[in-house]
Design an enzyme around this catalytic site. Structure first.
Site, mmCIF file in Angstrom:
data_model
loop_
_atom_site.group_PDB
_atom_site.id
_atom_site.type_symbol
_atom_site.label_atom_id
_atom_site.label_comp_id
_atom_site.label_asym_id
_atom_site.label_seq_id
_atom_site.Cartn_x
_atom_site.Cartn_y
_atom_site.Cartn_z
ATOM 1 N N LYS A 63 15.067 3.974 -4.825
ATOM 2 C CA LYS A 63 15.632 4.793 -3.754
ATOM 3 C C LYS A 63 15.312 4.219 -2.369
ATOM 4 O O LYS A 63 16.170 4.203 -1.490
ATOM 5 C CB LYS A 63 15.086 6.219 -3.888
ATOM 6 C CG LYS A 63 15.668 7.225 -2.917
ATOM 7 C CD LYS A 63 15.343 8.643 -3.361
ATOM 8 C CE LYS A 63 13.863 8.956 -3.305
ATOM 9 N NZ LYS A 63 13.342 9.140 -1.936
ATOM 10 N N ARG B 149 13.182 18.948 -2.249
ATOM 11 C CA ARG B 149 12.502 18.575 -3.483
ATOM 12 C C ARG B 149 12.475 19.688 -4.519
ATOM 13 O O ARG B 149 12.146 19.441 -5.673
ATOM 14 C CB ARG B 149 11.037 18.212 -3.170
ATOM 15 C CG ARG B 149 10.856 16.828 -2.625
ATOM 16 C CD ARG B 149 9.372 16.530 -2.502
ATOM 17 N NE ARG B 149 9.146 15.426 -1.582
ATOM 18 C CZ ARG B 149 9.150 14.149 -1.958
ATOM 19 N NH1 ARG B 149 9.353 13.844 -3.217
ATOM 20 N NH2 ARG B 149 8.948 13.205 -1.075
ATOM 21 N N ARG C 87 -0.419 -0.461 -12.624
ATOM 22 C CA ARG C 87 -1.724 -0.144 -12.053
ATOM 23 C C ARG C 87 -2.817 -0.961 -12.729
ATOM 24 O O ARG C 87 -2.845 -1.101 -13.943
ATOM 25 C CB ARG C 87 -2.012 1.343 -12.210
ATOM 26 C CG ARG C 87 -1.075 2.191 -11.374
ATOM 27 C CD ARG C 87 -1.723 3.429 -10.866
ATOM 28 N NE ARG C 87 -2.393 4.169 -11.912
ATOM 29 C CZ ARG C 87 -2.994 5.327 -11.693
ATOM 30 N NH1 ARG C 87 -3.005 5.847 -10.477
ATOM 31 N NH2 ARG C 87 -3.587 5.967 -12.667
ATOM 32 N N ARG D 256 -4.925 -0.273 -17.331
ATOM 33 C CA ARG D 256 -5.083 0.839 -18.273
ATOM 34 C C ARG D 256 -3.695 1.394 -18.564
ATOM 35 O O ARG D 256 -3.272 2.373 -17.960
ATOM 36 C CB ARG D 256 -5.971 1.925 -17.668
ATOM 37 C CG ARG D 256 -7.453 1.538 -17.665
ATOM 38 C CD ARG D 256 -8.311 2.747 -17.480
ATOM 39 N NE ARG D 256 -8.122 3.311 -16.163
ATOM 40 C CZ ARG D 256 -9.097 3.862 -15.438
ATOM 41 N NH1 ARG D 256 -10.320 3.902 -15.913
ATOM 42 N NH2 ARG D 256 -8.850 4.367 -14.269
ATOM 43 N N ARG E 199 5.085 12.370 -13.266
ATOM 44 C CA ARG E 199 5.870 12.417 -12.022
ATOM 45 C C ARG E 199 7.367 12.509 -12.337
ATOM 46 O O ARG E 199 8.119 13.185 -11.633
ATOM 47 C CB ARG E 199 5.576 11.192 -11.163
ATOM 48 C CG ARG E 199 4.173 11.251 -10.550
ATOM 49 C CD ARG E 199 3.742 9.898 -10.048
ATOM 50 N NE ARG E 199 4.518 9.465 -8.895
ATOM 51 C CZ ARG E 199 4.628 8.190 -8.514
ATOM 52 N NH1 ARG E 199 4.031 7.250 -9.196
ATOM 53 N NH2 ARG E 199 5.342 7.882 -7.465
#
Ligand code: ZN
Length: 221
Positions: A13, A88, A127, A169, A180
């Site tokens: 986005k 949102r 991550r 991880r 999310r």
């Protein structure tokens, strides 16, 4: 051209918003920007926002709506804007429609970017964690190349186990991303369907290269 762009994290986005703003010349409105702008103006509204933020709280919907209404009345956005990251939730969407009606405005296009959850997880699962200080960082910040040392503590190897200083991880990361995505699916998508009752809405397939997705967006603008 008054546009709203919505999409889950990792769908591209931000990149596409940048392209739309460049191509069409509309003003990019992000909620973070307008909150900062309201505070800078020193208005009563700005001071209330500052208080909430100083207390570390989330901006309540009604205050957010006031700020949005104020922002949309400025001269610079009368010809067009790209609203990014708002609304949102269904409650915000309903209030937003009401505000636009009050100030006599409409929205020309609502763009909803979509991509399969698995693809987004693949894109975002970057991550990495330092074995020494446990600091978590994202590979995206390093051009997706795992650094050979930890930028936080300087650790460059795991002496005991002879492993790399930083490790991924994967399970942990994927769970966070999926959460999310779930929040987007449960809260933000219903907000989009509320907007669709009033404004033309287009779902944009977020799969493919940046140029391919940009072309899909262009074809509906
Ligand atoms: Zn470290």
């Amino acid at each position: 051209m008054k546009l709203i762009i919505m999409g889950p994290p990792g769908v591209g986005k931000g990149t596409q918003s940048h392209g739309i703003v460049q191509d069409t010349g509309v003003v990019h409105i992000s909620t973070g920007d307008i909150l900062r702008m309201a505070i800078r103006s020193g208005s009563e509204l700005g001071l209330s926002i500052q208080d909430v933020m100083n207390a570390g709280d989330l901006i309540p919907d009604d205050l957010m709506m006031e700020v949005m209404k104020e922002r949309l009345s400025h001269d610079d956005v009368q010809e067009g804007y790209l609203l990014d990251g708002f609304p949102r939730t269904p409650a915000q969407a309903m209030s937003f429609v009401k505000i636009l009606d009050e100030i006599g405005q409409s929205v020309d296009r609502v763009l909803v970017m979509r991509a399969p959850a698995d693809e987004i997880v693949r894109r975002l699962a970057g991550r990495i964690t330092c074995r020494a200080c446990n600091e978590v960082m994202n590979l995206v910040g390093f051009g997706r190349v795992t650094p050979t040392f930890c930028p936080f503590c300087g650790n460059d190897k795991d002496e005991e186990r002879g492993k790399d200083a930083l490790y991924q991880r994967a399970d942990d990361t994927e769970a966070t991303i999926r959460h999310r995505l779930e929040v987007f699916r449960k809260k933000t998508l219903p907000a989009a369907w509320i907007l669709e009752e009033r404004y033309p809405l287009f779902e944009i397939d977020g799969l493919g290269t940046t140029a391919e997705v940009a072309q899909r967006i262009k074809s509906v603008l």
